[in-house]
Scaffold this motif. Structure first.
Motif, PDB file in Angstrom:
ATOM      1  N   TRP A   1      17.462  -7.414  58.430  1.00 45.28           N
ATOM      2  CA  TRP A   1      18.634  -6.313  58.362  1.00 45.28           C
ATOM      3  C   TRP A   1      18.345  -5.080  58.605  1.00 45.28           C
ATOM      4  CZ3 TRP A   1      23.133  -8.761  57.146  1.00 45.28           C
ATOM      5  CH2 TRP A   1      23.192  -9.768  56.274  1.00 45.28           C
ATOM      6  N   THR A   2      17.210  -4.778  58.773  1.00 44.38           N
ATOM      7  CA  THR A   2      16.910  -3.120  59.260  1.00 44.38           C
ATOM      8  C   THR A   2      16.891  -3.074  60.679  1.00 44.38           C
ATOM      9  OG1 THR A   2      14.404  -3.766  58.935  1.00 44.38           O
ATOM     10  CG2 THR A   2      15.667  -2.738  57.124  1.00 44.38           C
ATOM     11  N   THR A   3      17.071  -4.306  61.538  1.00 47.03           N
ATOM     12  CA  THR A   3      16.851  -4.226  63.118  1.00 47.03           C
ATOM     13  C   THR A   3      18.183  -4.893  63.635  1.00 47.03           C
ATOM     14  OG1 THR A   3      15.884  -6.490  63.064  1.00 47.03           O
ATOM     15  CG2 THR A   3      14.500  -4.488  63.148  1.00 47.03           C
TER      16      THR A   3
ATOM     17  N   LEU B   1      24.716 -11.307  64.649  1.00 49.35           N
ATOM     18  CA  LEU B   1      24.673  -9.741  64.907  1.00 49.35           C
ATOM     19  C   LEU B   1      23.551  -9.437  65.906  1.00 49.35           C
ATOM     20  CD1 LEU B   1      24.400  -8.322  61.270  1.00 49.35           C
ATOM     21  CD2 LEU B   1      26.561  -8.395  62.945  1.00 49.35           C
ATOM     22  N   PHE B   2      23.880  -8.450  67.055  1.00 49.09           N
ATOM     23  CA  PHE B   2      22.973  -8.006  67.994  1.00 49.09           C
ATOM     24  C   PHE B   2      21.838  -7.181  67.215  1.00 49.09           C
ATOM     25  CE2 PHE B   2      26.739  -7.930  70.810  1.00 49.09           C
ATOM     26  CZ  PHE B   2      26.228  -9.265  72.051  1.00 49.09           C
ATOM     27  N   ASN B   3      20.597  -7.297  67.785  1.00 48.61           N
ATOM     28  CA  ASN B   3      19.724  -6.324  67.218  1.00 48.61           C
ATOM     29  C   ASN B   3      19.848  -4.938  67.757  1.00 48.61           C
ATOM     30  OD1 ASN B   3      18.680  -6.080  69.996  1.00 48.61           O
ATOM     31  ND2 ASN B   3      17.048  -7.665  69.448  1.00 48.61           N
ATOM     32  N   GLU B   4      19.011  -4.081  67.603  1.00 48.33           N
ATOM     33  CA  GLU B   4      19.233  -2.707  67.902  1.00 48.33           C
ATOM     34  C   GLU B   4      19.313  -2.324  69.210  1.00 48.33           C
ATOM     35  OE1 GLU B   4      17.281  -0.063  64.094  1.00 48.33           O
ATOM     36  OE2 GLU B   4      15.726  -1.111  65.284  1.00 48.33           O
ATOM     37  N   GLU B   5      18.468  -3.128  70.182  1.00 47.12           N
ATOM     38  CA  GLU B   5      18.388  -2.981  71.366  1.00 47.12           C
ATOM     39  C   GLU B   5      19.616  -3.612  72.114  1.00 47.12           C
ATOM     40  OE1 GLU B   5      15.678  -4.256  69.658  1.00 47.12           O
ATOM     41  OE2 GLU B   5      14.922  -2.148  69.742  1.00 47.12           O
ATOM     42  N   GLY B   6      20.685  -4.218  71.248  1.00 48.57           N
ATOM     43  CA  GLY B   6      21.954  -4.572  72.021  1.00 48.57           C
ATOM     44  C   GLY B   6      21.603  -6.205  72.343  1.00 48.57           C
ATOM     45  N   ARG B   7      20.533  -6.841  71.937  1.00 50.84           N
ATOM     46  CA  ARG B   7      20.493  -8.075  72.317  1.00 50.84           C
ATOM     47  C   ARG B   7      20.556  -9.267  71.291  1.00 50.84           C
ATOM     48  NH1 ARG B   7      15.605  -9.161  72.816  1.00 50.84           N
ATOM     49  NH2 ARG B   7      14.605  -7.414  72.124  1.00 50.84           N
ATOM     50  N   TYR B   8      20.772 -10.214  71.769  1.00 56.29           N
ATOM     51  CA  TYR B   8      21.253 -11.338  70.845  1.00 56.29           C
ATOM     52  C   TYR B   8      19.726 -12.051  70.528  1.00 56.29           C
ATOM     53  CZ  TYR B   8      22.950 -15.554  68.517  1.00 56.29           C
ATOM     54  OH  TYR B   8      22.979 -16.776  67.786  1.00 56.29           O
ATOM     55  N   ASP B   9      19.166 -12.086  69.315  1.00 56.14           N
ATOM     56  CA  ASP B   9      17.696 -12.855  69.364  1.00 56.14           C
ATOM     57  C   ASP B   9      17.767 -14.249  68.519  1.00 56.14           C
ATOM     58  OD1 ASP B   9      18.296 -12.149  66.734  1.00 56.14           O
ATOM     59  OD2 ASP B   9      16.564 -10.335  66.843  1.00 56.14           O
TER      60      ASP B   9
END
Length: 260
Positions: free
Chosen positions: A93-95, A221-229
């Motif tokens: 949730w924090t990323t 959701l995407f992560n903070e870097e805008g990537r789908y992990d």
């Protein structure tokens, strides 16, 4: 020294749990002991303190919240539930990138409820998770918001289009064009189905996918870097389904229907 209400409520798990129990209704001491798994010796000092702060009252052999206690507990519950949701998977949730979540829904994140975090399996990293593909055919009403088109997506949705009541697909322009140009048979079947409605959103919305059905909700959701992990959330709670429906209501007004 006078003890503040904040200290009274938050600095003791026993007091906090007792308040949360009493919001459900009046309890006698035996019910309190059983519900909280405590002894009378352990809980009576906490009851005394809450009575001194006028948060609970004693009527006969039972205890209940005062009006002030009820106000406080009703306002602390959303914070506790939000904290629980995040604490269970804090790293997730924090990323995350929340740009696509409207502010009124972001503040209701607690409604995700009890959920499962789907972690990526390196051997099946580019496949739709089993939890998703198994529950789509069991659903009768499906809404999906997707900014990219997974290769399994077209056949999965066209395959269930004859057995569902309704499918609403909200697609980005690239996802729509990929579906139309590279999956012609599936696209044609979806467009001709009376149960399927396609919507197109033109804005660059930073969100891989959200799906809600009458059975489950699925949030990517995407992560903070805008990537789908490939770390996703699945929930079967009614509150999560309602939250996702409100998400679709918001974006329906920002999308246009694709007509045959």
């Amino acid at each position: 020294m006078k003890t503040s209400l904040v200290n009274t409520v938050w600095f003791s798990e026993k007091r906090k749990n007792l308040l949360l129990l009493l919001i459900e209704g009046t309890r006698d001491i035996e019910q309190i002991k059983k519900s909280l798994n405590v002894t009378a010796r352990a809980i009576m000092p906490q009851i005394k303190m809450l009575k001194q702060q006028h948060l609970i009252k004693e009527v006969g052999d039972s205890f209940s919240l005062t009006t002030a206690g009820e106000i406080i507990v009703k306002n602390m519950s959303p914070l506790l539930e939000t904290s629980r949701v995040i604490e269970e998977n804090k790293d997730f949730w924090t990323t995350r990138n929340y740009d696509a979540i409207p502010s009124h829904l972001f503040s209701r994140l607690r409604e995700v409820g009890h959920y499962f975090l789907i972690e990526p399996d390196i051997n099946h990293l580019f496949e739709l998770p089993r939890e998703f593909t198994e529950n789509i055919p069991r659903s009768k009403n499906i809404m999906t918001f997707a900014s990219y088109l997974h290769p399994t997506f077209p056949s999965l949705y066209s395959g269930v289009s004859d057995s569902v009541n309704e499918i609403s697909l909200f697609l980005s322009l690239p996802a729509f064009e990929k579906l139309r140009d590279e999956y012609t048979a599936d696209f044609t079947k979806l467009m001709r189905s009376d149960s399927v409605t396609l919507f197109l959103f033109n804005d660059d919305i930073k969100l891989p996918m959200i799906t809600v059905t009458d059975k489950f909700s699925y949030i990517c959701l995407f992560n903070e870097e805008g990537r789908y992990d490939h770390r996703d959330i699945i929930s079967f709670d009614e509150s999560a389904l309602n939250w996702c429906h409100d998400f679709f209501d918001f974006y329906r007004n920002k999308s246009r229907e694709v007509l045959q």
